[in-house]
Write a protein that holds these residues in place. Structure first.
Motif, mmCIF file in Angstrom:
data_model
loop_
_atom_site.group_PDB
_atom_site.id
_atom_site.type_symbol
_atom_site.label_atom_id
_atom_site.label_comp_id
_atom_site.label_asym_id
_atom_site.label_seq_id
_atom_site.Cartn_x
_atom_site.Cartn_y
_atom_site.Cartn_z
ATOM 1 N N GLY A 26 7.499 50.161 83.122
ATOM 2 C CA GLY A 26 8.586 49.501 82.396
ATOM 3 C C GLY A 26 8.606 48.001 82.475
ATOM 4 O O GLY A 26 9.505 47.382 81.907
ATOM 5 N N HIS A 27 7.667 47.370 83.157
ATOM 6 C CA HIS A 27 7.639 45.911 83.194
ATOM 7 C C HIS A 27 6.193 45.451 83.141
ATOM 8 O O HIS A 27 5.256 46.264 83.251
ATOM 9 N N SER A 28 5.978 44.156 82.970
ATOM 10 C CA SER A 28 4.641 43.625 82.775
ATOM 11 C C SER A 28 4.329 42.584 83.838
ATOM 12 O O SER A 28 5.225 41.955 84.407
ATOM 13 N N HIS A 29 3.013 42.397 84.084
ATOM 14 C CA HIS A 29 2.523 41.418 85.040
ATOM 15 C C HIS A 29 1.517 40.522 84.326
ATOM 16 O O HIS A 29 0.498 41.009 83.851
ATOM 17 N N PRO A 30 1.769 39.219 84.233
ATOM 18 C CA PRO A 30 0.730 38.325 83.710
ATOM 19 C C PRO A 30 -0.333 38.093 84.772
ATOM 20 O O PRO A 30 -0.046 38.054 85.974
ATOM 21 N N ARG A 31 -1.550 37.950 84.349
ATOM 22 C CA ARG A 31 -2.654 37.734 85.276
ATOM 23 C C ARG A 31 -3.569 36.660 84.687
ATOM 24 O O ARG A 31 -4.028 36.776 83.545
ATOM 25 N N VAL A 32 -3.833 35.622 85.463
ATOM 26 C CA VAL A 32 -4.751 34.558 85.064
ATOM 27 C C VAL A 32 -5.752 34.367 86.194
ATOM 28 O O VAL A 32 -5.367 34.073 87.331
ATOM 29 N N ASN A 33 -7.027 34.542 85.875
ATOM 30 C CA ASN A 33 -8.110 34.328 86.834
ATOM 31 C C ASN A 33 -8.944 33.143 86.383
ATOM 32 O O ASN A 33 -9.337 33.053 85.205
ATOM 33 N N ILE A 34 -9.238 32.245 87.303
ATOM 34 C CA ILE A 34 -10.064 31.067 87.023
ATOM 35 C C ILE A 34 -11.313 31.160 87.904
ATOM 36 O O ILE A 34 -11.209 31.316 89.125
ATOM 37 N N TYR A 35 -12.479 31.051 87.268
ATOM 38 C CA TYR A 35 -13.753 31.206 87.959
ATOM 39 C C TYR A 35 -14.560 29.915 87.862
ATOM 40 O O TYR A 35 -14.551 29.227 86.829
ATOM 41 N N ASN A 36 -15.263 29.644 88.919
ATOM 42 C CA ASN A 36 -16.276 28.592 88.945
ATOM 43 C C ASN A 36 -17.562 29.250 89.412
ATOM 44 O O ASN A 36 -17.649 29.720 90.557
ATOM 45 N N ALA A 37 -18.568 29.304 88.526
ATOM 46 C CA ALA A 37 -19.756 30.108 88.824
ATOM 47 C C ALA A 37 -21.015 29.433 88.284
ATOM 48 O O ALA A 37 -20.964 28.500 87.474
ATOM 49 N N ARG A 38 -22.125 29.975 88.749
ATOM 50 C CA ARG A 38 -23.458 29.526 88.304
ATOM 51 C C ARG A 38 -24.144 30.735 87.677
ATOM 52 O O ARG A 38 -24.369 31.750 88.345
ATOM 53 N N VAL A 39 -24.465 30.641 86.390
ATOM 54 C CA VAL A 39 -25.017 31.777 85.650
ATOM 55 C C VAL A 39 -26.461 31.473 85.265
ATOM 56 O O VAL A 39 -26.845 30.319 85.039
ATOM 57 N N THR A 40 -27.236 32.555 85.194
ATOM 58 C CA THR A 40 -28.642 32.452 84.785
ATOM 59 C C THR A 40 -28.821 33.197 83.466
ATOM 60 O O THR A 40 -28.466 34.380 83.363
ATOM 61 N N ILE A 41 -29.366 32.519 82.471
ATOM 62 C CA ILE A 41 -29.580 33.089 81.145
ATOM 63 C C ILE A 41 -31.082 33.110 80.880
ATOM 64 O O ILE A 41 -31.773 32.081 80.995
ATOM 65 N N THR A 42 -31.600 34.293 80.518
ATOM 66 C CA THR A 42 -33.032 34.443 80.248
ATOM 67 C C THR A 42 -33.238 35.156 78.914
ATOM 68 O O THR A 42 -32.380 35.927 78.465
ATOM 69 N N PRO A 43 -34.394 34.941 78.281
ATOM 70 C CA PRO A 43 -34.683 35.641 77.018
ATOM 71 C C PRO A 43 -35.159 37.065 77.285
ATOM 72 O O PRO A 43 -36.026 37.306 78.135
ATOM 73 N N VAL A 44 -34.580 38.017 76.570
ATOM 74 C CA VAL A 44 -34.968 39.422 76.651
ATOM 75 C C VAL A 44 -35.073 39.942 75.221
ATOM 76 O O VAL A 44 -34.073 40.091 74.524
ATOM 77 N N LYS A 45 -36.339 40.199 74.786
ATOM 78 C CA LYS A 45 -36.577 40.716 73.438
ATOM 79 C C LYS A 45 -35.913 39.837 72.381
ATOM 80 O O LYS A 45 -35.128 40.314 71.542
ATOM 81 N N ASP A 46 -36.247 38.587 72.438
ATOM 82 C CA ASP A 46 -35.756 37.604 71.471
ATOM 83 C C ASP A 46 -34.234 37.446 71.489
ATOM 84 O O ASP A 46 -33.646 37.012 70.496
ATOM 85 N N GLU A 47 -33.596 37.808 72.583
ATOM 86 C CA GLU A 47 -32.151 37.611 72.718
ATOM 87 C C GLU A 47 -31.878 36.966 74.072
ATOM 88 O O GLU A 47 -32.569 37.236 75.059
ATOM 89 N N TRP A 48 -30.852 36.111 74.085
ATOM 90 C CA TRP A 48 -30.404 35.553 75.347
ATOM 91 C C TRP A 48 -29.478 36.549 76.038
ATOM 92 O O TRP A 48 -28.562 37.081 75.432
ATOM 93 N N LYS A 49 -29.740 36.788 77.325
ATOM 94 C CA LYS A 49 -28.892 37.711 78.067
ATOM 95 C C LYS A 49 -28.574 37.142 79.444
ATOM 96 O O LYS A 49 -29.332 36.328 79.999
ATOM 97 N N LEU A 50 -27.457 37.606 79.970
ATOM 98 C CA LEU A 50 -26.992 37.186 81.283
ATOM 99 C C LEU A 50 -27.699 38.033 82.339
ATOM 100 O O LEU A 50 -27.542 39.261 82.375
ATOM 101 N N THR A 51 -28.504 37.388 83.181
ATOM 102 C CA THR A 51 -29.260 38.120 84.196
ATOM 103 C C THR A 51 -28.901 37.711 85.624
ATOM 104 O O THR A 51 -29.385 38.345 86.575
#
Length: 575
Positions: free
Chosen positions: A540-565
């Motif tokens: 019967g009630h709601s909860h707001p949720r806000v998450n803030i992230y600071n991260a280091r991501v690696t992106i590589t090509p997989v079959k002619d597409e960029w993907k998160l690895t």
């Protein structure tokens, strides 16, 4: 005739003097009167007595409180000494000519004028008053203790005197309240907050319609549930953690078929209900500590069913079979998107129908996965090449064997060239020249790649079936990160507590701060931060949720597409 007038005036003076003496006998032992002038009357001495004045009780036996029902004027009217209560005023005694009244003279018993031996403290001494023929003394002229008397003002013949101010009753001090005997200490109340005390039976249901899932929740007060489970057992005052667990298990074992859901004419699979004991009221539940003992008048029993539904159902039908004694209807509150509506499930009908009517739109499709831009392939006409090479080999063979072509060489060359043109369009093989993966070094380029990949990760969790979540995640994530990211995101989007309700992300934004080449292979590494904002509703009630992230991501090509690895979270803040 003059003697009669003189006698009447003397009588008036004596009467006034008697009245003053009577009042003075109540308030004070002495009175001082200033000099009187012939053929004049005296006003009351000094200003009116303030209402707040308090007289000493020594001359006022029993105080100055007038009898009930008697007006103040009558209560303040003095009586001469020796007069009967019902007889009223008696005639004053006769004073012979030449008698002198001294200051503070009072009328004693028998009509004899006497002079008191002492004067009132603080009273000013004035010469004796000589009553001359025609002088009149104003009744009620009295002095308060400690007050100084001043000579009365001179009045002209014919002046009218105002009646004397009445005396204010003495204030009676209020006695201090009696100290009551200390009562035995009552036991402390069970609830810790009066705002969440359950005062009667509670039955409330909620229907949450979300993309790809519909959740039905029911809340009942724990006292009614216990009376239904064990009608012959007295209700406890509180529920220990072990008792809470037993209630949840018993209800879950019997409530498996209480709720069913269908979309139109298609019945959906009924999941196993999640049952838990909750603290608070519908719409005002409170968090519980691990191992907390809960007062019975603060305990609710909540049941939850989660159904996998289409992303935008046109119609939902809820059927309820779990009816307790004394419950003939269940209020239903429906939440869909930012809107809400209410309804009821009656015991006679046992069904509630919700219709979309275009109010809840389907979710937007996933963002396209970024593609790797490569150079266009080279079209190789293999049919034309084979035809030309075959014609050359045949011509060289004729020359070596010294054979002549019938009709000459010209028709042969014409046919050879025409065949080469035709064969060049029949067999074409594309050739992709080997080229290096495009290098991403600019923040703007990395922003266009990272943003849709992370956005699709959160959109995958709009689904609630695990296989569907994995299918959508695989479009943006590859390798060992797929399983790890699934578990971490599930944990981040799940509401704290025992309900297991998942947050639906409504807003998402990402910013790339730095880009560098991937040291372990093709692709790039980006330092970025993002925030995900969502709202989860339950009980019967709601909860707001806000998450803030600071991260280091690696992106590589997989079959002619960029993907998160690769994903390395450096900081997480929850607001």
């Amino acid at each position: 005739m003059p003697n009669q007038i003189l006698s009447l005036k003397w009588c008036s003076a004596i009467v006034a003097l008697g009245l003053a003496a009577a009042v003075e006998g109540r308030a004070q032992d002495t009175i001082q009167i200033g000099p009187l002038k012939p053929l004049q009357t005296l006003p009351s001495l000094g200003p009116a007595i303030p209402p707040t004045s308090v007289l000493p009780k020594s001359g006022l036996p029993g105080g100055l409180v007038p009898p009930a029902g008697q007006p103040p004027a009558a209560a303040a009217s003095p009586q001469l000494p020796g007069a009967a209560p019902s007889a009223g005023m008696v005639p004053p005694p006769t004073i012979t000519s030449g008698s002198t009244l001294t200051p503070g003279a009072t009328l004693g018993a028998g009509g004899t004028l006497t002079t008191p031996p002492t004067l009132t403290p603080g009273a000013a001494l004035t010469p004796p008053v000589n009553l001359t023929p025609g002088s009149t003394v104003m009744p009620g002229s009295a002095a308060l203790p400690g007050s100084a008397l001043t000579p009365p003002p001179t009045l002209t013949p014919g002046s009218t005197l105002a009646p004397a101010s009445p005396l204010t009753p003495a204030s009676v001090p209020t006695p201090p309240p009696a100290t009551s005997a200390s009562a035995p200490a009552a036991p402390p109340p069970l609830p810790t907050s009066s705002s969440v005390v359950i005062t009667g039976p509670i039955a409330q249901t909620y229907l949450y319609i979300e993309p790809y899932q519909t959740r039905f929740e029911a809340l009942f007060d724990a006292a009614s549930v216990l009376a239904w489970l064990s009608p012959d057992v007295p209700l406890p005052e509180s529920l220990t953690p072990e008792q809470q667990k037993q209630i949840s298990e018993k209800v879950a074992a019997q409530a498996g078929d209480w709720c069913s859901l269908s979309t139109g004419d298609q019945a959906l699979a009924v999941p196993q209900p999640l049952v838990t004991v909750i603290k608070g009221l519908p719409g005002n539940t409170l968090p519980m500590k691990e191992g907390e003992t809960l007062a019975l008048n603060q305990a609710l029993v909540g049941l939850m069913w989660e159904f996998a539904t289409p992303p935008g159902p046109d119609e939902l039908n809820v059927t309820w079979k779990g009816w307790f004694k004394g419950i003939s209807k269940l209020p239903v509150r429906v939440f869909f998107g930012p809107q809400t509506e209410t309804g009821e499930i009656h015991a006679a009908i046992k069904n509630y129908r919700w219709r979309n009517l275009g109010r809840m739109t389907r979710p937007a499709p996933l963002v396209a996965v970024p593609q790797i831009t490569r150079p266009a392939p080279v079209r190789v006409p293999m049919g034309g090449i084979v035809w030309v090479l075959g014609g050359l080999v045949f011509y060289i063979y004729l020359k070596i064997k010294d054979h002549k072509l019938p009709g000459g060489s010209l028709p042969y060359f014409a046919v050879w060239l025409l065949g080469g043109v035709l064969m060049s369009q029949l067999l074409i093989v594309p050739y992709h020249p080997k080229s290096a993966t495009p290098t991403v070094t600019q923040v703007a380029e990395a922003q266009q790649i990272v943003s849709p990949l992370l956005r699709n990760v959160y959109r995958a969790f709009d689904h609630h079936v695990e296989s569907d979540v994995y299918d959508v995640l695989a479009r943006s994530v590859d390798g060992e990160l797929l399983r790890k990211l699934y578990l971490e995101t599930i944990q981040a989007l799940t509401l704290d507590g025992r309900e297991g309700t998942r947050v639906t992300i409504a807003e998402f934004a990402v910013t790339v701060d730095k880009v560098e080449k991937n040291p372990q292979g093709p692709g790039f590494v980006a330092d970025c931060n993002w925030n995900a904002r969502g709202i989860v509703g339950h009980w019967g009630h709601s909860h707001p949720r806000v998450n803030i992230y600071n991260a280091r991501v690696t992106i590589t090509p997989v079959k002619d597409e960029w993907k998160l690895t690769g994903l390395e979270v450096q900081e997480v803040r929850r607001l």
